[in-house]
Write an enzyme that holds these catalytic residues in place. Structure first.
Site, mmCIF file in Angstrom:
data_model
loop_
_atom_site.group_PDB
_atom_site.id
_atom_site.type_symbol
_atom_site.label_atom_id
_atom_site.label_comp_id
_atom_site.label_asym_id
_atom_site.label_seq_id
_atom_site.Cartn_x
_atom_site.Cartn_y
_atom_site.Cartn_z
ATOM 1 N N HIS A 108 12.727 -65.280 -66.643
ATOM 2 C CA HIS A 108 11.742 -64.307 -66.201
ATOM 3 C C HIS A 108 11.952 -63.895 -64.760
ATOM 4 O O HIS A 108 11.736 -62.739 -64.399
ATOM 5 C CB HIS A 108 10.326 -64.888 -66.357
ATOM 6 C CG HIS A 108 9.266 -63.971 -65.833
ATOM 7 N ND1 HIS A 108 8.901 -63.927 -64.497
ATOM 8 C CD2 HIS A 108 8.518 -63.030 -66.445
ATOM 9 C CE1 HIS A 108 7.964 -63.007 -64.324
ATOM 10 N NE2 HIS A 108 7.713 -62.456 -65.476
ATOM 11 N N CYS A 109 12.390 -64.798 -63.916
ATOM 12 C CA CYS A 109 12.319 -64.555 -62.474
ATOM 13 C C CYS A 109 13.397 -63.617 -61.946
ATOM 14 O O CYS A 109 13.094 -62.561 -61.402
ATOM 15 C CB CYS A 109 12.382 -65.895 -61.737
ATOM 16 S SG CYS A 109 10.941 -66.940 -62.028
ATOM 17 N N ILE A 110 14.653 -64.008 -62.060
ATOM 18 C CA ILE A 110 15.724 -63.287 -61.375
ATOM 19 C C ILE A 110 15.888 -61.852 -61.870
ATOM 20 O O ILE A 110 16.038 -60.932 -61.063
ATOM 21 C CB ILE A 110 17.065 -64.049 -61.495
ATOM 22 C CG1 ILE A 110 16.908 -65.490 -61.017
ATOM 23 C CG2 ILE A 110 18.148 -63.348 -60.674
ATOM 24 C CD1 ILE A 110 16.463 -65.608 -59.595
#
Length: 557
Positions: free
Chosen positions: A312-314
């Site tokens: 989800h983050c990068i």
């Protein structure tokens, strides 16, 4: 509670008692009656935190929400989880975990102690002092922030929210979301004022799935409040069960800090990914370069190449920051360039794989290709934004016969809706393939066995460092040496690649110095055993038996 809050009948009764009793007796009876009408404990926040009498609700029981709910419950708070996925709730209530790192026994102990419950009804918010929102924040089809899950959660809980409650948003989002889409809608719907009638904070999740070093408790917790009173409440609450809380001046600062953390990683990963093809063409081994650079004890942090970015983050967080900046008239070109660079890596992997096959006399069309690993990161079961999915799609579009093996991901749904099942990682599978591409460096893969049986391996994670074999090509090694590399006779323990999907801090440095030799002649292979699409009925059975989910309706990471 003032006398004006009593209804007419209660007021009349109050006047009669006032006339018949002394002032002291009247006050005592009035307070007793009010306690019966409004039984909520009249304790200070500090008292409720000290005796663990606060009750919490966690909305969204995914990769962030469930670990947070468990941590709260283990500290002694009564926690109720809400999720729109009834199947997930049923599994949780039965004491079965679907998140790696949370054991069934832990859930069962908390359930038996009535410290953890779960359901799908927002009415449970009516009994909560603290509400923590941990819902997904993906991108829309137009590559813009999608905060519909946040709006849905706020809309669902607001009718049940009690005065004095603390609402904390943990979902990763753009600066201003907490004020615009949490605080203001509640104030408008209930006629309240944040900091007086209820409290609002933003505290970004910091979850590293699969990590054995960092969890909810020992990861520093940033928090910002809509007002000083909000911040004080939130800091006291998190500080009661987490090791370290880091207060900042506002919710927007906390939101921006979270986005910057992952933008920093995205930009540095993109730098390495952009350098990787250049090193291949210049005749330089990028893994040796990175290992050498990592010896600098100051001013440098190592990042490593890979088949792309996932989780989800990068892939998503930097886009939220860029969108928010564009909304204010600023252009963050680094972010846009980094995103484009990272998203080109699956295509580069497929181009390189195609060239490797052609060097051995095979066309990509009809070639038998095994992807070793589909999860976006080592030793987890999360498929979200996994670059292996893009590699799979590109290879299939090129006409290759593609299958996969992943000990953490038993099945995944293809673009056409059909289900594909993981194959067992056996010598027969490696022998069957024309090419094995290591897309996720799971610890459970036997890389030496793979090297002993596969005719050709393309390693995008440097997972084979230390393996014997002259049939291995590593992403980032010179193109003119695409005929493989020889490895030391001994396994170099602890150097089978980095532990992040894209990067790892300076704590681990893969041993990447290898001599290079040409391939040996092709060995005879048995290719009679098919490894195509599986029986759909068997896939459905496997889906039902899955311990981990590969896609959640709620929850982020």
């Amino acid at each position: 509670m003032s006398e004006n809050s009593l209804n007419p009948e209660e007021k009349r009764q109050d006047e009669k008692e006032k006339q018949a009793q002394t002032p002291g007796e009247h006050r005592g009876r009035k307070q007793q009656r009010l306690k019966q009408l409004y039984p909520k404990p009249q304790q200070t926040t500090l008292q409720c935190i000290h005796d663990r009498s606060l009750k919490a609700v966690v909305i969204g029981l995914g990769y962030v929400g469930l670990p947070m709910a468990v941590e709260m419950a283990q500290s002694g708070y009564q926690v109720h989880g809400i999720d729109i996925d009834a199947g997930k709730v049923a599994k949780l209530c039965a004491g079965h975990s679907y998140i790696i790192g949370i054991e069934d026994e832990v859930l069962q102990t908390l359930l038996e102690a009535n410290l953890l419950t779960a359901g799908t009804d927002y009415a449970a918010v009516a009994g909560a002092d603290v509400i923590v929102i941990c819902v997904p924040t993906p991108l829309t089809d137009k590559h813009q922030p999608d905060i519909s899950y946040i709006s849905s959660a706020v809309g669902g809980m607001t009718p049940y929210l009690q005065q004095g409650s603390l609402v904390i948003l943990e979902s990763t989002t753009y600066p201003g979301t907490t004020e615009e889409h949490v605080k203001q809608p509640i104030e408008a719907a209930r006629g309240w004022t944040a900091g007086e009638h209820f409290y609002v904070c933003y505290s970004p999740e910091r979850v590293d799935p699969g990590s054995v070093h960092y969890g909810v408790k020992n990861t520093p917790k940033i928090i910002g409040g809509s007002t000083p009173a909000c911040l004080s409440y939130g800091t006291q609450f998190y500080g009661s069960f987490l090791n370290e809380v880091v207060p900042v001046s506002s919710t927007t600062v906390a939101e921006t800090a979270k986005l910057f953390e992952n933008t920093f990683r995205s930009v540095n990963i993109a730098l390495v990914n952009e350098l990787t093809p250049a090193c291949e063409q210049m005749g330089v081994d990028i893994w040796e370069v990175l290992q050498a650079a990592a010896t600098k004890p100051f001013g440098y942090m190592p990042f490593y190449p890979g088949p792309g970015i996932g989780g989800h983050c990068i892939p998503i967080d930097p886009i939220y920051l860029s969108w928010a900046a564009n909304r204010q008239g600023s252009e963050l070109r680094f972010i846009e360039l980094a995103d484009a660079t990272n998203r080109q890596m699956p295509e580069h992997v497929v181009q390189r794989a195609t060239a490797l096959l052609e060097q051995r006399g095979h066309s990509i069309r009809g070639a038998r290709v095994v992807l070793a690993g589909m999860a976006y990161k080592k030793d987890i079961d999360d498929l979200r934004e996994s670059p292996a999915l893009d590699v799979f799609r590109l290879l299939s579009a090129a006409g290759a016969d593609v299958v996969f093996t992943d000990p953490m991901v038993p099945v995944f749904r293809q673009d056409d809706g059909s289900m594909l099942q993981s194959r067992q990682a056996t010598p027969e599978l490696w022998t069957w393939a024309d090419l094995v591409i290591i897309t996720t460096d799971h610890s459970s893969f036997d890389y030496q066995e793979m090297a002993d049986h596969a005719p050709l391996i393309f390693d995008t994670r440097n997972a084979t460092a230390g393996c014997r074999g002259n049939n291995i090509v590593v992403l980032g090694q010179p193109e003119r040496h695409d005929h493989g590399r020889a490895h030391s006779l001994e396994h170099d323990k602890g150097t089978k690649g980095h532990t992040d999907a894209q990067s790892q801090d300076a704590k681990e440095h893969p041993d990447t110095k290898h001599d290079r030799v040409t391939f040996a002649e092709d060995t005879d292979k048995e290719k009679d055993q098919p490894f195509g699409n599986c029986d759909v009925k068997k896939v459905d059975e496997d889906v039902k038996k899955m311990h981990g989910k590969t896609g959640d309706s709620y929850g982020e990471s």
